[in-house]
Design a protein around this motif. Structure first.
Motif, short mmCIF file in Angstrom:
data_model
loop_
_atom_site.label_atom_id
_atom_site.label_comp_id
_atom_site.label_asym_id
_atom_site.label_seq_id
_atom_site.Cartn_x
_atom_site.Cartn_y
_atom_site.Cartn_z
N MET A 5 -16.19 68.15 -49.35
CA MET A 5 -17.86 68.43 -49.93
C MET A 5 -19.18 68.01 -50.14
O MET A 5 -19.95 67.12 -50.11
N LYS A 6 -18.07 68.70 -51.43
CA LYS A 6 -18.79 67.73 -52.43
C LYS A 6 -19.16 66.07 -52.29
O LYS A 6 -19.66 65.46 -53.28
N ARG A 7 -17.82 65.62 -52.61
CA ARG A 7 -17.86 63.72 -52.67
C ARG A 7 -19.12 63.45 -52.09
O ARG A 7 -19.32 62.33 -52.09
N LYS A 8 -18.95 64.21 -50.44
CA LYS A 8 -20.11 64.01 -49.71
C LYS A 8 -21.23 63.70 -49.94
O LYS A 8 -22.21 63.37 -49.93
N MET A 9 -21.66 64.98 -50.44
CA MET A 9 -23.29 65.44 -51.39
C MET A 9 -23.20 63.80 -51.75
O MET A 9 -24.76 63.54 -51.72
N ILE A 35 -32.70 69.86 -41.56
CA ILE A 35 -31.09 69.85 -41.96
C ILE A 35 -30.82 70.24 -43.45
O ILE A 35 -31.23 69.35 -44.24
N GLU A 36 -30.04 71.36 -43.99
CA GLU A 36 -30.18 71.88 -45.17
C GLU A 36 -28.33 71.36 -45.70
O GLU A 36 -28.19 73.12 -44.88
N ILE A 37 -27.77 70.89 -46.23
CA ILE A 37 -25.97 70.78 -46.64
C ILE A 37 -26.35 71.62 -47.24
O ILE A 37 -26.85 71.91 -48.55
N ILE A 38 -25.48 72.95 -47.08
CA ILE A 38 -25.02 73.88 -48.10
C ILE A 38 -23.92 74.12 -48.30
O ILE A 38 -22.57 74.38 -47.34
N VAL A 39 -22.98 74.03 -49.35
CA VAL A 39 -21.74 73.66 -50.00
C VAL A 39 -21.62 75.13 -50.60
O VAL A 39 -21.71 76.14 -50.91
N PRO A 40 -20.38 75.76 -49.43
CA PRO A 40 -19.70 77.17 -49.34
C PRO A 40 -19.13 77.63 -50.52
O PRO A 40 -18.86 76.43 -51.30
N SER A 41 -19.24 78.46 -51.21
CA SER A 41 -18.77 78.90 -52.57
C SER A 41 -17.34 79.15 -52.30
O SER A 41 -16.36 78.93 -53.25
#
Length: 188
Positions: A5-9, A35-41
């Motif tokens: 997901m971080k790479r996709k961001m 849309i707000e994309i939040i990468v989970p912790s």
């Protein structure tokens, strides 16, 4: 899967990508802007259960439709959210380069083992688990057709596609043939 997901961001979820999406689908432009994309912790590798009093949700990694695909099951409510692994009453999107049809079928088998009354697919109508079985049966038939074409030294165009729902776009069957032929040729 958090790293993906971080790479996709950084690589694929950029403002220009969303602007292009709005141009392609203007009816949803106002929703796309929200849309707000939040990468989970916190993530999980195979499965994770979260409980809060009487609410419980079980998350399962499938890696089927796409490498990051997961599904969520609410056992107390007997509700399953399949994500993009299931799109009801339509041809499945089988040509995602990061997809794995073997994992996809195993995910469907696991979904069918759950005590479910309601299935919320990634696309289309809310249904019962019979639609998971329908998709699983189709994927098994399609796999057999691909293996037959490979055994008979036919190319991707030689794959006899089993009867199923009509694809939503002209490119779906040709791409599925290419993808599956390549996938199962490498697996041998």
């Amino acid at each position: 899967k958090i790293e993906r997901m971080k790479r996709k961001m950084n690589e694929g979820w950029k403002k220009e990508d969303f602007d292009r999406w709005k141009e392609e689908d203007p009816a949803f432009a106002e929703y796309i802007d929200e849309i707000e994309i939040i990468v989970p912790s916190v993530g999980f590798e195979r499965e994770r259960t979260i409980s809060n009093n009487e609410l419980q949700v079980e998350f399962y990694y499938s890696g089927g439709h796409c490498a990051g695909e997961s599904y969520a099951y609410f056992p107390n409510e007997r509700v399953l959210f399949t994500g993009d692994d299931l799109a009801t009453r339509q041809w499945p999107y089988i040509s995602e380069p990061c997809g794995d049809p073997e994992k996809w079928m195993r995910a469907f088998e696991h979904m069918l083992s759950l005590d479910v009354d309601v299935v919320v697919p990634g696309h289309r109508d809310i249904v019962g688990s019979e639609h998971i079985q329908e998709q699983l049966d189709f994927l098994h038939e399609l796999k057999q057709a691909v293996l037959t074409a490979i055994a008979e030294s036919k190319g991707p165009d030689g794959i006899e596609i089993p009867d199923f729902y009509e694809p939503g776009a002209d490119w779906q069957i040709p791409r599925a043939r290419e993808f599956l032929y390549s996938f199962y040729s490498k697996a041998r």
